[in-house]
Design an enzyme around this catalytic site. Sequence first.
Site, PDB file in Angstrom:
ATOM      1  CG  ASP A  22       7.567  -5.881 -12.942  1.00  8.70           C
ATOM      2  OD1 ASP A  22       7.219  -7.076 -12.987  1.00  8.70           O
ATOM      3  OD2 ASP A  22       8.384  -5.455 -12.120  1.00  8.70           O
ATOM      4  CD  GLU A  31      -2.660 -15.560 -20.202  1.00  6.34           C
ATOM      5  OE1 GLU A  31      -1.644 -14.924 -19.913  1.00  6.34           O
ATOM      6  OE2 GLU A  31      -2.765 -16.787 -20.072  1.00  6.34           O
ATOM      7  CG  ASP A  44      11.009  -7.659 -14.593  1.00  3.14           C
ATOM      8  OD1 ASP A  44      11.116  -8.883 -14.393  1.00  3.14           O
ATOM      9  OD2 ASP A  44      11.633  -6.812 -13.943  1.00  3.14           O
ATOM     10  CG  HIS A  83       9.075  -3.171  -9.295  1.00  2.00           C
ATOM     11  ND1 HIS A  83       8.557  -4.345  -8.793  1.00  2.00           N
ATOM     12  CD2 HIS A  83       9.643  -2.535  -8.249  1.00  2.00           C
ATOM     13  CE1 HIS A  83       8.820  -4.401  -7.502  1.00  2.00           C
ATOM     14  NE2 HIS A  83       9.477  -3.321  -7.148  1.00  2.00           N
TER      15      HIS A  83
END
Lengths: 883, 367
Positions: A654, A692, A724, A858
């Site tokens: 994430d 990236e 994600d 996350h």
Amino acid sequence: MFFSNFIENLAQCSDLQVRSILVVFIFLSSSSIVSMVVHIMKPIFFLSSKSYAQGEPEPPAPPPAEGELVGRGRQKGAPGPFSAEAVLQISAGFQQVKLGERGGRRRDFNDVGINTRRAMEHVKDSKLGTSGSPIPLTANFFRIMSRPEWVLYQYHVDFNPPMEARRLRSALLYQHKDVLGPADSFDGALLFLPNRLAQKETVLHSETRNGEKVQITVTMTNELPPTSPVCIQFYNILFRRILRILDMQQIGRNYYNPNDPLDIPKHSLTIWPGYTTTILKYETSIMLCTDVSHKVLRSETVLDFMANLRQKCGNQRFPEICAKELVGLIVLTKYNNKTYRIDEIAWDHTPNNTFTRGDKDISFKDYYKMQYNLDIVDVNQVLLVSQVKRLGPATAPPPGPAMLIPELCFLTGLTDKMRADYMIMKDLSTHTRLDPMAREGRLNRFVRNIHKNPDARAELDKWGLSFDKQLLSLTGRVLPAERLFQGSRSYDYRPSEAEWSREMRGLPLISAPPLENWLFLTTRRTSTEAQALLQSLNRVSGPLNIRIQRPVMIEYEDHQESLLRTLQQNVGPQTQMVVVVLPSNRKDKYDSVKKYLCVDCPTPSQCVVGRTLSKPSSLMTVATKIALQLACKMGGELWSVEIPLKQLMIVGIDCYHDTVAGKRSIGALVASLNQGMTRWFSKCVFQHRGQEIMDGLKMALCAALKDYLKFNNYLPSRIIVYRDGVGDGQLHSVVNYEVAQIIESIKSMGHDYVPRLSVVVVKKRINSRFFAQMDGKVSNPPPGTVVDSEVTRPEWYDFYIVSQAVRSGSVSPTHYNVVYDTSGLKPDHMQRLTYKLCHMYYNWQGIVRVPAPCQYAHKLAFLVGQSIHREPNVKLDELLFYL
Amino acid sequence: MDPMFSPALHRQRHEFVIDFVRSYKPKKVVDLGCSECSLLKQLKFHLEIELLAGVDIDGAILKKKMCGLAPLSTDYLQPRNDQLRIDLYQGSVTQKDARLIGFDLVTSIELIEHLTLADVKLFSEVVFGYMTPVAVIVSTPNADFNPLFRRMSGFRHSDHKFEWSRAEFKSWALKVCLDYGYEVEFSGVGQAPPGYQENVGFCSQIGVFHRLGVSEVCNTLCSTDAEDVSSYTLLYSKIFPSLRDNNILRRVLASEVLYWAEKLGRRWVEEKTGVKDDADTPDQAGGDGEERHRAPENPLQLEEKQTAACGAAMKSLVEHQEVGKLDRELFWTDGGGQQESRKLGRRRRSRFRGQWVCRRHAVPPQC
């Protein structure tokens, strides 16, 4: 990305004809539906006839070799039904030409034209799962009905003698309404009609007002099937037009109804109800996906907001706080319908500053007065800077930043501070959180309104289109509830609640390291609460099988420096855990604790706000949660579910976008280390501008594999990556770039090491909603509901899972898109494994929305982005220290 | 055409109209031959205009461009004080339409040269004789200027039926004045290079017509006996949200009053208790994720406070209105952060006063 490449390549062509495409693209911003479609069509048309035929430099990524000239609709003279294969090719061949919204960025938010399913043999025929019990559902989709055999006809129009003025050309063609019919869209060269003209070539005669005779030749060049990308684009434009007919205002990508606002004067907020709409080709038919959306707007200008803020926080801290609050927000201006994102505040600029317009310098103040008759009252206000990102032709210089006047800007959306404000969110949620019944009602009303509005109907009828009146009905499956294991004990949870805090009570954990050497920090003010917590911890830890020794109690002064000093003096290499009771929820103290203990002196830590402990009634619950957190932060294992696959590594990725601190993004990677998915390896990397996110994560993946090897003495034979944090329109970069990077970093582990790999893109923010009928009432689908038909996309191997249960509002399903898969896992197994992983998040005794590694990633990225701002120490890699 | 004018000539023509609007403040304006509606788009920002109309013979282009005239999102967020309606008609300026009678300003920018001379006659009759606006602005190319375009032959545009010299334009204008009771002033935009101005005049010549005897009430009476013709097709009509609309007024007023009541109430509570509300201090929970709780305040107590504060707010509002003037003087002498707050207060309040005035205007007809 593709688009700019495309433009660049074209720019190299010497052919003048092709070059004219550039000009066409610049005109894309034209507001009308007519010119929109036609302009979009043009490059396609030219491409097929010119650059291919003459052997010009090839456009990037040429379309598949099977069959020539695919993708641009059916060429004339090739009638017949459209095979599914042809449709897929169309969609694939189209990917170089990304279509854009009116006047906006040319970005493809729906990731059209990325065909990943084709490459996966095992799902070519079916991607349906099998397990679970069927459940009838409705979804927020409406079918678009057209006449059978509906085709959009594309014509080329020639004038003889040639006519220069576009207006004149349309006027001349307009004289033949009786031949062409009521519906047409014409840009001066290309004409679209919903009906076929009698002849392939129609010759018409018109007369200009000067009496000049003009011969018009209308030649059919193409038939576009309803599923061709141009038609889909056409539907979307048509639909947007209908929304405008219904008096909706466009803000960003969605349309809102300004005539029926909800005011929350308490916070000076206004909510506009509206809808998100997308028309796409879904699994079996073209459908409109529409969801209720709310736009939060502020009835105050940015200047008012700044004045309020200055009053609140004083002059000294104002610049810092102001930047923090405003940067990243979207503003609406008083003079146009554009939205701008605030990127910076120009503290040294005022409306008296000048800019060059034409060949003269003009001050902002004078400009707005002259152009829009807007008086700027406060000439001392600072200006806002917005970096305008617009893809123009490659040759033109990029547009500079836009300077905005706070007085003329209205804020939209919520600031982070408002999001954190419990009262505001509560007030908002009463208006915006719709239960399934209300949501379904709103959606039905919306489509009814379209059907009722005579203008909207007329517009649709003209093109021979209509919408289904009913929500789409489909069948989903409810996966069986999982059994949870804690050591030798196991238990079930109640499927409707998707939560097991009650069932877990009194059961020993799988394992928890004994807590022997730990610190307990508190201020004098919170010492009673701290004592209470300590006692409760002792009481709850026994049944959980966590052995807790007496901690070293330390009192600290309520300052950030003194807290830091206390930590520096007392935390040693032997310290297992530091618990800090904070007197208030001030972020600075929390940050300094985390920063010191994650980076400088790697030790798991747990902060508790004193107020949480002040209520005796909830103390036991709080203490239980804290005890569980302490256990897993030190490497304890709480519970597990049965994972049938062996030698498996699950990876979750994430990212977090730090808009304030230099716009760095943080990518986090969390990988499982053992069979039970109870131990995890975590790593996070910083992404700098123009890089990236995967570049850094490649190294992290290698480190995870090495750690797995160390842990198990073998490398995993299967790797499943859940990715994600992929935004709308970014799928192509995952498919084309990240997958390759992942494969490469796996290769770096050894030549003969070829594990099976799956990459799944996880998306939480989607517009699809499902409704179930329970006891004659519209309600949320139960946890474990899987949908893998009808509303999925034909070119993807994708499915939806509703894993969590919500107490209020409508549940939002999570979309999983398997973009790469050499695992050979059946779709059913993929779905079930994914659902199992949603059970494994240790900070919540229940099922979460995404697979646990994604949620962990996350959490890690968020902590680093919000508090630490640096890479955590490597010694913490094997611990879930960030929970 | 050479880019010899800066700003561009078409922009200068629009500037000319806008300057006129600024000084004469017409309430009802119609643009004949509005085409792409760019002049209308600029005029809608002039708050004194209440009715803005556009007429063009090309309905397709109007349909294409009309969406650009719709109210902006912010027009809904901060409704204007006075109403505004924008109407677009498809029709020919050589035909009469009763809906265009009684405007304050009619503009016809670069239009008449596209008409045949016979049509120009009809145009004069319709505009000056039938629509009888208070003022008319007519612009047309100046043929005297054409020799300065070296590479040009014929007319400036292929669709032009004529291009008048200054004398020709003048004779037409004076005849119109004589026939229909107007006076005219000649002007123009697009200055010739230095030295030429005397000989050739402006690139676009403009006649500004004012009706004679405007102060008399004759006009409105005359127009009533005109036959009720409507040869134009109404393509677009949009009423902008304004405080003249009772629903909007009520909503804005209620939300403004509640906002201030809330604000004053909070301040009152702060002063009484000496505790600043938590929401004002830099936020962000220190605790971890899910375990955060907030003790809700006693709702009953809060409500009581709110009602008390509300009363105070209303009172102070009235006071504010009275001391408004004094306030303004203070504002200039005050310094520092206080100035900010005063400024803000003043803006809010002055907006308020506007609303009260509006209310007086708006309510009686219904009551």
